[in-house]
Every structure is written in structure tokens, then in C-alpha cells.
Scaffold this active site. Sequence first.
Site, PDB file in Angstrom:
ATOM      1  CG  ASN A 204      38.052  -6.388  14.631  1.00 29.59           C
ATOM      2  OD1 ASN A 204      38.187  -6.672  13.450  1.00 29.59           O
ATOM      3  ND2 ASN A 204      37.348  -7.143  15.479  1.00 29.59           N
ATOM      4  CG  ASP A 273      37.165  -9.992  22.674  1.00 27.08           C
ATOM      5  OD1 ASP A 273      36.792 -11.125  22.337  1.00 27.08           O
ATOM      6  OD2 ASP A 273      38.305  -9.552  22.446  1.00 27.08           O
ATOM      7  CE  LYS A 283      25.183  11.883  15.483  1.00 24.92           C
ATOM      8  NZ  LYS A 283      25.339  13.082  14.675  1.00 24.92           N
ATOM      9  CG  ASP A 300      35.141 -17.700  23.116  1.00 20.27           C
ATOM     10  OD1 ASP A 300      35.175 -18.315  22.033  1.00 20.27           O
ATOM     11  OD2 ASP A 300      36.143 -17.202  23.653  1.00 20.27           O
ATOM     12  CB  ILE A 301      31.707 -17.953  18.179  1.00 23.09           C
ATOM     13  CG1 ILE A 301      30.858 -16.695  18.325  1.00 23.09           C
ATOM     14  CG2 ILE A 301      31.143 -18.882  17.107  1.00 23.09           C
ATOM     15  CD1 ILE A 301      30.935 -15.742  17.151  1.00 23.09           C
ATOM     16  CG  PHE A 317      43.124 -17.677  13.312  1.00 23.84           C
ATOM     17  CD1 PHE A 317      42.447 -18.734  12.740  1.00 23.84           C
ATOM     18  CD2 PHE A 317      44.159 -17.080  12.598  1.00 23.84           C
ATOM     19  CE1 PHE A 317      42.789 -19.193  11.477  1.00 23.84           C
ATOM     20  CE2 PHE A 317      44.502 -17.522  11.333  1.00 23.84           C
ATOM     21  CZ  PHE A 317      43.828 -18.583  10.772  1.00 23.84           C
ATOM     22  CE  LYS A 331      43.523 -15.263  23.176  1.00 21.81           C
ATOM     23  NZ  LYS A 331      43.794 -14.202  22.235  1.00 21.81           N
ATOM     24  CE  LYS A 335      39.256 -18.049  23.325  1.00 20.41           C
ATOM     25  NZ  LYS A 335      38.489 -17.082  22.519  1.00 20.41           N
TER      26      LYS A 335
HETATM   27  O1  PMT Z   1      40.749 -10.662   8.363  1.00 15.58           O
HETATM   28  P1  PMT Z   1      42.194 -10.281   8.038  1.00 15.58           P
HETATM   29  O2  PMT Z   1      42.352  -8.815   7.787  1.00 15.58           O
HETATM   30  O3  PMT Z   1      42.757 -11.134   6.936  1.00 15.58           O
HETATM   31  O4  PMT Z   1      43.075 -10.568   9.349  1.00 15.58           O
HETATM   32  C1  PMT Z   1      43.226 -11.866   9.790  1.00 15.58           C
HETATM   33  C2  PMT Z   1      43.110 -11.953  11.324  1.00 15.58           C
HETATM   34  C3  PMT Z   1      44.255 -11.189  11.962  1.00 15.58           C
HETATM   35  C4  PMT Z   1      41.774 -11.360  11.792  1.00 15.58           C
HETATM   36  C5  PMT Z   1      43.134 -13.469  11.658  1.00 15.58           C
HETATM   37  O5  PMT Z   1      44.352 -14.020  11.210  1.00 15.58           O
HETATM   38  C6  PMT Z   1      42.992 -13.692  13.169  1.00 15.58           C
HETATM   39  O6  PMT Z   1      43.924 -13.625  13.939  1.00 15.58           O
HETATM   40  N1  PMT Z   1      41.727 -13.942  13.608  1.00 15.58           N
HETATM   41  C7  PMT Z   1      41.381 -14.082  15.025  1.00 15.58           C
HETATM   42  C8  PMT Z   1      41.263 -12.713  15.627  1.00 15.58           C
HETATM   43  C9  PMT Z   1      40.822 -12.754  17.088  1.00 15.58           C
HETATM   44  O7  PMT Z   1      39.754 -12.330  17.381  1.00 15.58           O
HETATM   45  O8  PMT Z   1      41.669 -13.341  17.887  1.00 15.58           O
HETATM   46  P2  PMT Z   1      41.439 -13.482  19.506  1.00 15.58           P
HETATM   47  O9  PMT Z   1      42.782 -13.885  19.993  1.00 15.58           O
HETATM   48  O10 PMT Z   1      40.813 -12.257  20.053  1.00 15.58           O
HETATM   49  O11 PMT Z   1      40.385 -14.661  19.612  1.00 15.58           O
HETATM   50  C10 PMT Z   1      40.777 -16.018  19.773  1.00 15.58           C
HETATM   51  C11 PMT Z   1      39.838 -16.939  19.037  1.00 15.58           C
HETATM   52  O12 PMT Z   1      38.544 -16.883  19.619  1.00 15.58           O
HETATM   53  C12 PMT Z   1      39.643 -16.608  17.558  1.00 15.58           C
HETATM   54  O13 PMT Z   1      39.571 -17.813  16.845  1.00 15.58           O
HETATM   55  C13 PMT Z   1      38.294 -15.885  17.521  1.00 15.58           C
HETATM   56  O14 PMT Z   1      37.623 -16.086  16.265  1.00 15.58           O
HETATM   57  C14 PMT Z   1      37.559 -16.580  18.645  1.00 15.58           C
HETATM   58  N2  PMT Z   1      36.536 -15.764  19.314  1.00 15.58           N
HETATM   59  C15 PMT Z   1      36.871 -14.655  20.014  1.00 15.58           C
HETATM   60  C16 PMT Z   1      35.883 -13.950  20.689  1.00 15.58           C
HETATM   61  C17 PMT Z   1      34.539 -14.413  20.622  1.00 15.58           C
HETATM   62  N3  PMT Z   1      33.565 -13.767  21.231  1.00 15.58           N
HETATM   63  N4  PMT Z   1      34.251 -15.510  19.923  1.00 15.58           N
HETATM   64  C18 PMT Z   1      35.204 -16.199  19.269  1.00 15.58           C
HETATM   65  O15 PMT Z   1      34.917 -17.214  18.606  1.00 15.58           O
END
Ligand code: PMT
Length: 392
Positions: A204, A273, A283, A300-301, A317, A331, A335
Site C-alpha cells: 500500500n 490485510d 514468476k 492482526d498484530i 490507527f 476498531k 481490537k
Molecule cells: O506511513 P505514512 O505515509 O506516513 O501514512 C500514515 C498512515 C496513513 C499509514 C497512518 O497514519 C495510519 O493510518 N496507519 C494505520 C493504517 C492501517 O492499516 O489502518 P487499518 O484501519 O487498516 O488498521 C487498523 C489498525 O490495525 C492499525 O493500527 C494497523 O496497524 C493495525 N493492523 C491492521 C492489520 C493487521 N493485520 N495488523 C494490524 O496490526
Amino acid sequence: MKRVLLGISGGIAAYKSAELVRLLIKHDYDVRVVMTQAATQFISPLTFQALSAHPVHTQLLDAEQENAMGHINLARWADVLLVAPATANCLAKLSHGLADDLLSTLYLAVECPVYVAPAMNQVMWHKAVTQENIQRLTQHGVIFIGPEAGSQACGDVGLGRMTEPEAILRSIIPSKQGIFQGKNILITAGPTRERLDPVRYITNRSSGKMGYALAEQAQKLGAHVTLVSGPVALSAPKNIHTVLVESAADMYDAVMQHVTGQDIMIAAAAVVDYTPGNVQAEKIKKQKKQTELNLHKTKDIVASVASLNNKPFTVGFAAETHNLEHYAQDKLIRKNLDMIAANWVGQAEGGFDSDVNALQVCWHNGQKTLPITDKTQLANQLLVLIAERLDA
Ligand code: PMT
């Protein structure tokens, strides 16, 4: 000792500025107060004179005051200009460079950092023109403290209450140095890469800027930081233990390996995800018109960390293109997080790969908007908020 030039504009929240002066003095700040004419209608300059132990400045063109300490000297004297409360009118004047009273003139004359704590009716706060003024001021480096949501003096409920003096104080203490002294903070940053074959992967647009800013600022505030970073173009921050990973599975392993003993975990990474069920050794050939990817959900970490016994204070986030607050709240609960910082992505400004961002931060019985500003400043504001919630 720091020298704070406190500007008070005309709103009902001006009464809280008396407590603010008291707190500043208590914390060894030297305070000089400047009031607009409207502010003097709400609270007497005498109150501030008594609290600050200095004459209060109210006039731009006052021979006596210019003699004592003229506006240019006052501007040179200040280490910080703090405007609290800052009304909608005051923000409009500052954002357009008007200089028709002492406070607006001082804003143009200072070279020090400028903080503003807005206070106004919630409709006025949300009005497009006010938001434009805020954006202009932010772009010019003004740091916003608040406002807060809640019930207002006019009877409305919403965003526009001035931040409480104690929290304003914490926002301007440069030093907040030390607020994380002795604390261990684990931060994830950047994207992950999920390999399809030796040459292709799913990822992403995360640049890592938000997570790296958090790591650097947390370290400045005294924390011992461990940064787990996906592949980014940024250089590893100096003197921060940085673990570089590629995939979501690698990030999960690194986080779990380092989570013991952490006081706080901040998950700023954009973890992919879904990951391919099996990585092709060669390839993938483009023989067929169509192909299918067999994708599996990644672990999900942040939720895994939040489910640990003795979990650290866990901050996630949320990156959303719609229904920001609704998904963030979901969330937060689903979570088992202590706090979530939600940001818009896919918009013209902020989010992925931008130098600026804005956050809607939610916890279980409160929330706060951190308006758009550069990611370093925003990281600092989020960390101060985390420290406050941790204390609470
Ligand atoms: O890196 P930049 O370019 O500065 O951009 C910043 C950002 C937009 C990436 C950052 O501000 C941000 O929003 N990060 C979280 C992005 C995200 O994956 O959001 P989510 O809504 O999909 O996930 C929710 C939370 O679960 C996040 O804290 C994510 O780290 C966590 N997660 C998600 C999936 C997974 N398998 N494991 C996780 O820990």
C-alpha cells in the site's frame, strides 16, 4: 525560565486564562499578558496584573506602555506566543495578517513559536471559512491546542470548548521532555509487502513518515523506543532500535519478540490485510486472460498485542475513506485498544505519504481532534495525549 506572551481574545473562556496564568507562574514561567478590547469586557486586566505581577497590555498605540515595553520589544521578549482563548474573529485576523490591535500586531512581529487554543461556538468552529483560516495558520506553522468537544456556554454541545489550562500547559512545555522517561515504547511503521512471486508483491502507499515521526518524538520525550518498520525510503532514525521487516508475518514475529516489557505500543503501520496463500517460486506467467489470487487474512498484530495478559497501553490507527469515527470506534472496541488515532486516507491532503496529517483520537470515554499539521508536530501532540491518558 521561559517567557510566555499570553494573548487573550474576547470570549467567555477568557476566565480560564486566569487559571492558565497561575499554572504558568507555578511552573516558573515569566508571563506577560496582552488582552484585546473585547477580552477586557469578559475579565478585568487587573486580575491578570495581579496574577502575572506585570502590567497588562491592551493598547497598540499607548505612549505610556510603548515607553515601558513597546510592542516590538514585547515580541522580541517572548519565547512563546500563546493565544488562549483564540476566538473565530481572532483566528480570522491572524490568518489574514491584519494588525489593527496589539495582539494581531504581535502575532506578525514575533519570531517565536505560536500556539493557539481556540474557543468558540461549535457551528462557528465548523464553518468553512473558520476551517480555511485554521488551515492557513497551520500551514504558517501555528500550533493548535484543541478545541475540545462538550457542552458550551451558549447551550450547544460540540467542538469548540477551550482546552483546559492544565492540558494547554502540557502542550507548550517544550520539554515535555521527560514525560516518557523510563518508559519503553514499541512503534510499528510503514507498509508491509506480501510476495506473490519473486518479482511481484501486494502493498500500500504508506511511506512510514507518521510512524517514524512518532518514534523520533517519543525518543525526544525520554522514551526508549523500538521501531518495527516495513520497507520504506526513510533512513533509520538515529539511536533508535529499528527492526526492519518485509511482510505482515515478519512484522507480527518482530512485534511479538519485542513486546515484553513495553509500556506503550503504537501501531502506525499499514499492515496488508491479505497475503497470498502460497508464494510462487517462479514468476507467474501471463498466459491466461484471467487469474485468481488465493489470499489469506494476515494476523492482526495490534489486536494480538492488546489481547496479551499485561498488555501495554495499546494505541491503534484507523485509516478510513468514509465513516471515520464510526469505524474508529468499532476498531477501538473490537481490537481491545486503549486509544485509536483515526485519519482520512485517499483525500487531497494528509494520510498516506503526505508530510501533514490530522487525527481524530478516541479512547473509551473521550475523544480529541488534532487538526491538520506536519507529522512531527502531530506525533508530538498524539504522544502528549497518550501520556495524559496513561496518567489518567
Ligand atoms: O506511513 P505514512 O505515509 O506516513 O501514512 C500514515 C498512515 C496513513 C499509514 C497512518 O497514519 C495510519 O493510518 N496507519 C494505520 C493504517 C492501517 O492499516 O489502518 P487499518 O484501519 O487498516 O488498521 C487498523 C489498525 O490495525 C492499525 O493500527 C494497523 O496497524 C493495525 N493492523 C491492521 C492489520 C493487521 N493485520 N495488523 C494490524 O496490526
